[in-house]
Design a protein around this motif. Structure first.
Motif, PDB file in Angstrom:
ATOM      1  N   ILE A 170      17.284   3.956  -8.981  1.00  0.00           N
ATOM      2  CA  ILE A 170      16.112   3.299  -9.571  1.00  0.00           C
ATOM      3  C   ILE A 170      14.820   3.997  -9.134  1.00  0.00           C
ATOM      4  CG2 ILE A 170      14.764   1.157  -9.667  1.00  0.00           C
ATOM      5  CD1 ILE A 170      17.399  -0.369  -9.377  1.00  0.00           C
ATOM      6  N   GLU A 171      14.050   4.435 -10.121  1.00  0.00           N
ATOM      7  CA  GLU A 171      12.766   5.094  -9.870  1.00  0.00           C
ATOM      8  C   GLU A 171      11.587   4.157 -10.128  1.00  0.00           C
ATOM      9  OE1 GLU A 171      12.826   8.491 -12.393  1.00  0.00           O
ATOM     10  OE2 GLU A 171      14.406   9.528 -11.263  1.00  0.00           O
ATOM     11  N   THR A 172      11.736   3.270 -11.108  1.00  0.00           N
ATOM     12  CA  THR A 172      10.667   2.316 -11.427  1.00  0.00           C
ATOM     13  C   THR A 172      11.242   0.904 -11.459  1.00  0.00           C
ATOM     14  OG1 THR A 172      11.019   2.523 -13.815  1.00  0.00           O
ATOM     15  CG2 THR A 172       9.426   4.014 -12.797  1.00  0.00           C
ATOM     16  N   MET A 173      10.488  -0.019 -10.875  1.00  0.00           N
ATOM     17  CA  MET A 173      10.914  -1.415 -10.856  1.00  0.00           C
ATOM     18  C   MET A 173       9.733  -2.306 -11.195  1.00  0.00           C
ATOM     19  SD  MET A 173      12.747  -3.652  -7.813  1.00  0.00           S
ATOM     20  CE  MET A 173      14.404  -3.062  -8.192  1.00  0.00           C
ATOM     21  N   ASP A 174       9.985  -3.285 -12.056  1.00  0.00           N
ATOM     22  CA  ASP A 174       8.965  -4.243 -12.456  1.00  0.00           C
ATOM     23  C   ASP A 174       9.371  -5.617 -11.932  1.00  0.00           C
ATOM     24  OD1 ASP A 174       6.988  -5.729 -13.633  1.00  0.00           O
ATOM     25  OD2 ASP A 174       7.517  -5.250 -15.696  1.00  0.00           O
ATOM     26  N   ILE A 175       8.590  -6.151 -11.006  1.00  0.00           N
ATOM     27  CA  ILE A 175       8.875  -7.468 -10.442  1.00  0.00           C
ATOM     28  C   ILE A 175       7.932  -8.494 -11.078  1.00  0.00           C
ATOM     29  CG2 ILE A 175       8.929  -8.874  -8.346  1.00  0.00           C
ATOM     30  CD1 ILE A 175       9.641  -6.387  -6.779  1.00  0.00           C
ATOM     31  N   LYS A 176       8.504  -9.369 -11.904  1.00  0.00           N
ATOM     32  CA  LYS A 176       7.711 -10.402 -12.566  1.00  0.00           C
ATOM     33  C   LYS A 176       7.795 -11.735 -11.827  1.00  0.00           C
ATOM     34  CE  LYS A 176       8.387  -8.282 -17.122  1.00  0.00           C
ATOM     35  NZ  LYS A 176       7.007  -7.782 -17.236  1.00  0.00           N
ATOM     36  N   ALA A 177       8.713 -11.836 -10.889  1.00  0.00           N
ATOM     37  CA  ALA A 177       8.963 -13.091 -10.182  1.00  0.00           C
ATOM     38  C   ALA A 177       7.871 -13.374  -9.149  1.00  0.00           C
ATOM     39  CB  ALA A 177      10.322 -13.035  -9.502  1.00  0.00           C
ATOM     40  N   GLU A 178       7.168 -14.476  -9.333  1.00  0.00           N
ATOM     41  CA  GLU A 178       6.091 -14.847  -8.410  1.00  0.00           C
ATOM     42  C   GLU A 178       6.599 -15.644  -7.217  1.00  0.00           C
ATOM     43  OE1 GLU A 178       3.020 -16.781 -10.597  1.00  0.00           O
ATOM     44  OE2 GLU A 178       2.451 -14.972 -11.708  1.00  0.00           O
ATOM     45  N   ILE A 213       9.748 -12.237  -0.441  1.00  0.00           N
ATOM     46  CA  ILE A 213       9.457 -10.809  -0.241  1.00  0.00           C
ATOM     47  C   ILE A 213       9.947 -10.347   1.126  1.00  0.00           C
ATOM     48  CG2 ILE A 213       7.618  -9.082  -0.173  1.00  0.00           C
ATOM     49  CD1 ILE A 213       5.949 -11.039  -1.876  1.00  0.00           C
ATOM     50  N   SER A 214      10.739  -9.274   1.137  1.00  0.00           N
ATOM     51  CA  SER A 214      11.206  -8.725   2.420  1.00  0.00           C
ATOM     52  C   SER A 214      11.613  -7.268   2.228  1.00  0.00           C
ATOM     53  CB  SER A 214      12.401  -9.521   2.954  1.00  0.00           C
ATOM     54  OG  SER A 214      13.556  -9.260   2.192  1.00  0.00           O
ATOM     55  N   ASP A 215      11.665  -6.534   3.356  1.00  0.00           N
ATOM     56  CA  ASP A 215      12.094  -5.137   3.335  1.00  0.00           C
ATOM     57  C   ASP A 215      13.543  -5.001   2.873  1.00  0.00           C
ATOM     58  OD1 ASP A 215      10.201  -3.112   3.961  1.00  0.00           O
ATOM     59  OD2 ASP A 215       9.995  -3.944   5.967  1.00  0.00           O
ATOM     60  N   ASP A 216      14.336  -6.051   3.112  1.00  0.00           N
ATOM     61  CA  ASP A 216      15.764  -5.976   2.782  1.00  0.00           C
ATOM     62  C   ASP A 216      15.996  -5.718   1.296  1.00  0.00           C
ATOM     63  OD1 ASP A 216      16.390  -6.490   5.422  1.00  0.00           O
ATOM     64  OD2 ASP A 216      16.541  -8.649   5.137  1.00  0.00           O
ATOM     65  N   ILE A 217      15.088  -6.209   0.452  1.00  0.00           N
ATOM     66  CA  ILE A 217      15.242  -6.015  -0.989  1.00  0.00           C
ATOM     67  C   ILE A 217      15.284  -4.531  -1.336  1.00  0.00           C
ATOM     68  CG2 ILE A 217      14.124  -6.315  -3.240  1.00  0.00           C
ATOM     69  CD1 ILE A 217      12.893  -8.892  -2.184  1.00  0.00           C
ATOM     70  N   PHE A 218      14.480  -3.749  -0.646  1.00  0.00           N
ATOM     71  CA  PHE A 218      14.291  -2.338  -1.002  1.00  0.00           C
ATOM     72  C   PHE A 218      15.036  -1.382  -0.081  1.00  0.00           C
ATOM     73  CE2 PHE A 218      10.569  -4.890  -2.090  1.00  0.00           C
ATOM     74  CZ  PHE A 218      10.536  -4.709  -3.467  1.00  0.00           C
ATOM     75  N   GLU A 219      15.908  -1.914   0.740  1.00  0.00           N
ATOM     76  CA  GLU A 219      16.667  -1.068   1.669  1.00  0.00           C
ATOM     77  C   GLU A 219      17.527  -0.071   0.902  1.00  0.00           C
ATOM     78  OE1 GLU A 219      19.897  -1.485   5.332  1.00  0.00           O
ATOM     79  OE2 GLU A 219      19.000  -3.287   4.444  1.00  0.00           O
ATOM     80  N   GLY A 220      17.432   1.189   1.277  1.00  0.00           N
ATOM     81  CA  GLY A 220      18.258   2.229   0.674  1.00  0.00           C
ATOM     82  C   GLY A 220      17.818   2.676  -0.704  1.00  0.00           C
ATOM     83  N   MET A 221      16.631   2.223  -1.166  1.00  0.00           N
ATOM     84  CA  MET A 221      16.137   2.645  -2.486  1.00  0.00           C
ATOM     85  C   MET A 221      15.274   3.899  -2.321  1.00  0.00           C
ATOM     86  SD  MET A 221      15.246  -0.987  -4.372  1.00  0.00           S
ATOM     87  CE  MET A 221      14.905  -0.161  -5.926  1.00  0.00           C
ATOM     88  N   ASP A 222      15.908   4.986  -1.967  1.00  0.00           N
ATOM     89  CA  ASP A 222      15.200   6.218  -1.639  1.00  0.00           C
ATOM     90  C   ASP A 222      14.555   6.884  -2.854  1.00  0.00           C
ATOM     91  OD1 ASP A 222      16.067   5.802   0.951  1.00  0.00           O
ATOM     92  OD2 ASP A 222      17.847   7.077   0.716  1.00  0.00           O
ATOM     93  N   LYS A 223      15.001   6.531  -4.062  1.00  0.00           N
ATOM     94  CA  LYS A 223      14.465   7.172  -5.265  1.00  0.00           C
ATOM     95  C   LYS A 223      13.307   6.388  -5.883  1.00  0.00           C
ATOM     96  CE  LYS A 223      17.949  10.340  -5.911  1.00  0.00           C
ATOM     97  NZ  LYS A 223      19.316   9.997  -6.069  1.00  0.00           N
TER      98      LYS A 223
END
Length: 291
Positions: free
Chosen positions: A237-245, A249-259
């Protein structure tokens, strides 16, 4: 013409008018009745056609296998429904029947059992019936030839890891009965490029899209509250759109998303996302983070 004949003619015309109106109403009532009968017949015919279109398979008990066998599949009976529990004959294309006929009774096929299709490397295309309600955990585990799956709206219950290790799966369309993407649902689906899921789901499970190496973008819709640990680990995944308000929110969501390069988030939570260590190199709402 005298007065008397005038009133006689007027009275006669008035009576004729009533007769015409009465006849018109009778015709209307008759037409409405026929139309109603026709609609009723049409509905009954439609219902009959629907039943006629249902795919039925006759099952018989195999003493040697100790299973109910019908066409390509094994079945078991649970609480008045038929559960597809395994594969009897391997084929590239399969359409799961709607109804199992067994010992003189009809049982709706509403569930795919756990591990039912596991390790079926021949299966490429599978069609699920509209009446399917549940898919068990690891149902299609390691079915590495499936390329696309469409799950009907009728499915309400999803187990974990349903498509774990389906290496050639490219597209998944999840029906409106989905409440959330379960844990490990698409783990190791290396060819997956597209996931369509309904609005209103509440969560994405842990490792749900682990190692989806062909998935370039993803949207977290507005009603999602939680995303599990390492949900997108090692994805492309290079682009992500978060619409959820309301997303936690935490770092765990994005763990290992190096791209990951670009992230769009609700403006009021922009600072919270910018504070996450895993997003220090990511552009958020069009602004590159400071080194």
């Amino acid at each position: 013409m005298g007065v008397a004949p005038y009133f006689f003619v007027r009275k006669k015309m008035k009576r004729l008018k009533y007769v015409i109106v009465a006849m018109a109403m009778a015709v209307l009532i008759l037409f409405t009745g026929c139309s109603g009968d026709k609609q009723k017949q049409t509905k009954e015919k439609s219902s009959e056609d629907k039943n006629a279109e249902s795919i039925r398979v006759e099952g018989s008990y195999d003493d040697e296998l100790e299973e109910i066998v019908g066409d390509s599949f094994f079945y078991r009976i649970e609480d008045g429904i038929a559960v597809l529990s395994g594969i009897y004959q391997y084929r590239e294309s399969e359409e799961i029947p709607d109804i199992l006929q067994y010992e003189g009774k009809d049982y709706p096929i509403e569930k795919i059992g756990e591990n039912a299709f596991q390790d079926d490397s021949v299966l490429r295309l599978i069609t699920l019936p509209e009446g399917m309600k549940e898919i068990g955990s690891n149902a299609f585990y390691d079915c590495d030839n499936i390329e696309e799956i469409v799950i009907p709206d009728s499915v309400k219950k999803y187990g974990d890891g349903i498509f774990f290790n389906c290496e050639r799966l490219q597209k998944a369309v999840l029906g409106n009965g989905l409440e959330g993407i379960p844990d490990e649902m698409f783990s190791n689906c290396y060819a997956l490029t597209e996931v369509e899921y309904p609005q209103g789901i509440k969560y994405i499970g842990k490792e749900a899209l682990w190692a989806c190496e062909s998935l370039k973008s993803f949207t977290i819709s507005g009603d999602i509250v939680t995303v599990g640990d390492r949900a997108f680990y090692a994805s492309a995944i290079e682009t992500m759109d978060i619409k959820a308000e309301s997303l936690k929110i935490s770092d765990d969501i994005f763990e290992g998303m190096d791209k990951l390069q670009e992230l769009t988030v609700p403006t009021e939570y922009e600072k919270d996302y910018k504070a996450l260590e895993n997003l220090s190199q990511v552009s958020i709402n069009g602004q590159k983070q400071e080194e």
